[in-house]
Scaffold this active site. Structure first.
Site, PDB file in Angstrom:
ATOM      1  N   GLU A 279     -35.291  21.687  34.476  1.00 14.48           N
ATOM      2  CA  GLU A 279     -34.067  21.104  35.036  1.00 14.48           C
ATOM      3  C   GLU A 279     -33.411  22.040  36.057  1.00 14.48           C
ATOM      4  OE1 GLU A 279     -32.842  18.337  31.214  1.00 14.48           O
ATOM      5  OE2 GLU A 279     -31.986  20.340  31.351  1.00 14.48           O
ATOM      6  N   GLU A 423     -25.049  20.939  21.816  1.00 11.36           N
ATOM      7  CA  GLU A 423     -23.860  20.470  22.520  1.00 11.36           C
ATOM      8  C   GLU A 423     -22.877  19.798  21.564  1.00 11.36           C
ATOM      9  OE1 GLU A 423     -27.095  19.982  25.786  1.00 11.36           O
ATOM     10  OE2 GLU A 423     -26.959  19.943  23.603  1.00 11.36           O
TER      11      GLU A 423
END
EC number: 3.2.1.52
Length: 483
Positions: A279, A423
């Site tokens: 990413e 997260e």
């Protein structure tokens, strides 16, 4: 009865009673495994009979295999390596739930050499005490790799000598997704060395991950000169997702990465080091003067090719240090693909991993729909839009389509790995809730060589959850039934 299920088990009549004067005896090289077993059983050097005998023996199966023979008055555990003995110790630990062991014979070895779990401590820092307990729980399930995701946009968690702002600045963010709550923390090198020692004593290798060249906002907040536009100060990122701020490809950034990797391998003796690689938007490299100069120097018309070149530089650094680089498989995402000599963690889908094997790589199979334990286990699917059930994890086959197990330097499947991104898991109990019972299914799939039997797994799972509850490895409330 056991998770993971042994590959060959023969029940026998009668029981071996765990008496207070139980003696654990060890042949040469088996002492450390014997000490670990004594700690689990609460034995402190008994001198009577019955006894448990541990020994290294060349006829006891593969490198991680073990032979266990429990008779009414004697227990024999043999293996060709300490790793095999440690696996057998975990079997005895799991069997010793009362004051006796059932008599049986087990001949066992794993299906795959890499049976890993990735824990993200960058998005949310986890207490060191929890990491030690987590390692012990992995060992109980004969999972032999803890992949520790130490750095990301939202936090840098490892002390690096000579770069104090990485932990003074990079380890702390002002909030997470506009919640107004500051978050941070880091581990000293001494603390990480002790975690490595604790893990090794249980047969678990800690594989560190230092993300590069993307997912580096925390490092850039500490040292803007590592980026493409040093004049732009950046805070540690407070959002999830993918930041466009990435490392530069100039000498300062490259030397920083090399120095970090030199210190990483000094702390972590693992033969593998994960360098991220995923990413990584290359937008900044299309305009940054230093990136344009590097691309021109290398003769690259497409600046996207700098991604593979950068990873090749870090692969070479680690090779010079005697280690092998791993990165997340991003083949097809950037011009030029990925350089040879990297172990790839195939997270997008299983076919992506199969393509990497055909391309000459060793691969860790980690397709997100079967191995991302941060996805919800039941409907509604939540933020990811994906539900991954216990059955989904259990029925995943890392070798589907006849893929070979990697041997030596040959291409193939090195193993498989579950992922716990944090997260939405800010506490140890959140991690435990995500992990179980799916991690039990993952361990069974990664170890057992026979055909899957989900009904049999469900029967064994209830007892495994009881064991996990007894060692305080489960959160206060957890669903104990499995569809």
């Amino acid at each position: 009865m056991l998770i993971p299920r042994p590959n060959h088990i023969e029940p026998l009549p009668d029981w071996f009673y765990l008496r207070p004067d139980l003696r654990i005896s060890c042949g040469p090289g088996a002492e450390a495994a014997g000490d670990l077993l004594a700690g689990y059983l609460g034995v402190r050097g008994g001198s009577g009979a019955p006894s448990i005998w541990l020994e290294l023996r060349t006829t006891a199966g593969g490198v991680e295999g073990y032979d266990l023979n429990i008779q009414p008055h004697q227990v024999f555990l043999a293996a060709t390596s300490e790793q095999g003995l440690l696996n057998g110790v975990q079997t005895l630990r799991a069997l010793a739930r009362d004051e006796y062991l059932p008599c049986l014979r087990i001949k066992d070895e794993p299906r795959l050499p890499w049976r890993g779990v990735m824990l993200d401590v960058a998005r949310h820092h986890m207490p060191l005490e929890f990491l030690h307990q987590f390692v012990d729980v992995l060992a109980l399930h004969k999972l032999n790799v803890l992949h520790l995701h130490l750095t990301d946009d939202q936090g840098w968690r490892m002390e690096i000598d000579g770069w104090p702002r990485l932990i003074d600045v990079g380890a702390w963010r002002s909030e997470s997704m506009a919640d107004g709550v500051p978050h941070g923390g880091y581990y000293t090198q001494a603390e990480l060395r002790e975690l490595v020692r604790c893990a090794a004593a249980r047969g678990v290798t800690v594989v560190p991950e230092i993300e590069m060249p993307g997912h580096v906002r925390a490092a850039l907040a500490a040292y803007p000169e590592l980026g493409n536009f040093p004049e732009r100060p950046l805070p540690v990122w407070t959002s999830w997702g993918i930041s466009e701020d990435i490392l530069g490809v100039h000498d300062t950034a490259l030397e920083f990465c090399r120095e970090v990797l030199r210190q990483v391998v000094d702390v972590f003796p693992s033969p593998y080091v994960h360098i991220g690689g995923d990413e990584c938007p290359t937008t900044q490299w299309a305009t940054a003067p230093s990136a344009l100069a590097r691309a021109a120097e290398l003769g690259f018309d497409d600046r996207g090719r700098l991604h593979g070149w950068f990873l090749g530089q870090m692969r070479d650094t680690l090779r010079d240090l005697g280690r092998t680089a791993i990165c997340w498989a991003e083949a097809g995402q950037h011009a030029g693909g990925l350089p040879p000599g990297l172990v790839l963690a195939a997270w997008r889908d299983a076919e992506h991993g199969a393509q990497a094997v055909r391309g000459g790589h060793q691969v860790i199979m980690a397709p997100h729909r079967a191995t991302y334990l941060d996805y919800r286990e039941t409907e509604p699917p939540g933020r990811s839009g994906i539900v991954t059930t216990v059955a989904d994890v259990y029925r995943f086959d890392p070798l589907a389509g006849g893929l070979p197990v990697a041997s030596g330097n040959s291409p193939g499947v090195l193993g498989t790995q579950a992922q716990l991104w944090t997260e939405l898991a800010p506490t140890p109990d959140d991690v435990r809730r995500l992990a179980f019972p799916r991690l039990c299914a993952f361990a069974d799939m990664a170890w057992h060589s026979g055909p899957p039997d989900y009904d049999d797994f469900r029967r064994r799972l209830a007892g495994q959850l009881d064991l996990l509850r007894a060692i305080d490895a489960l959160p206060a409330s957890i669903e104990t039934t499995t569809p």
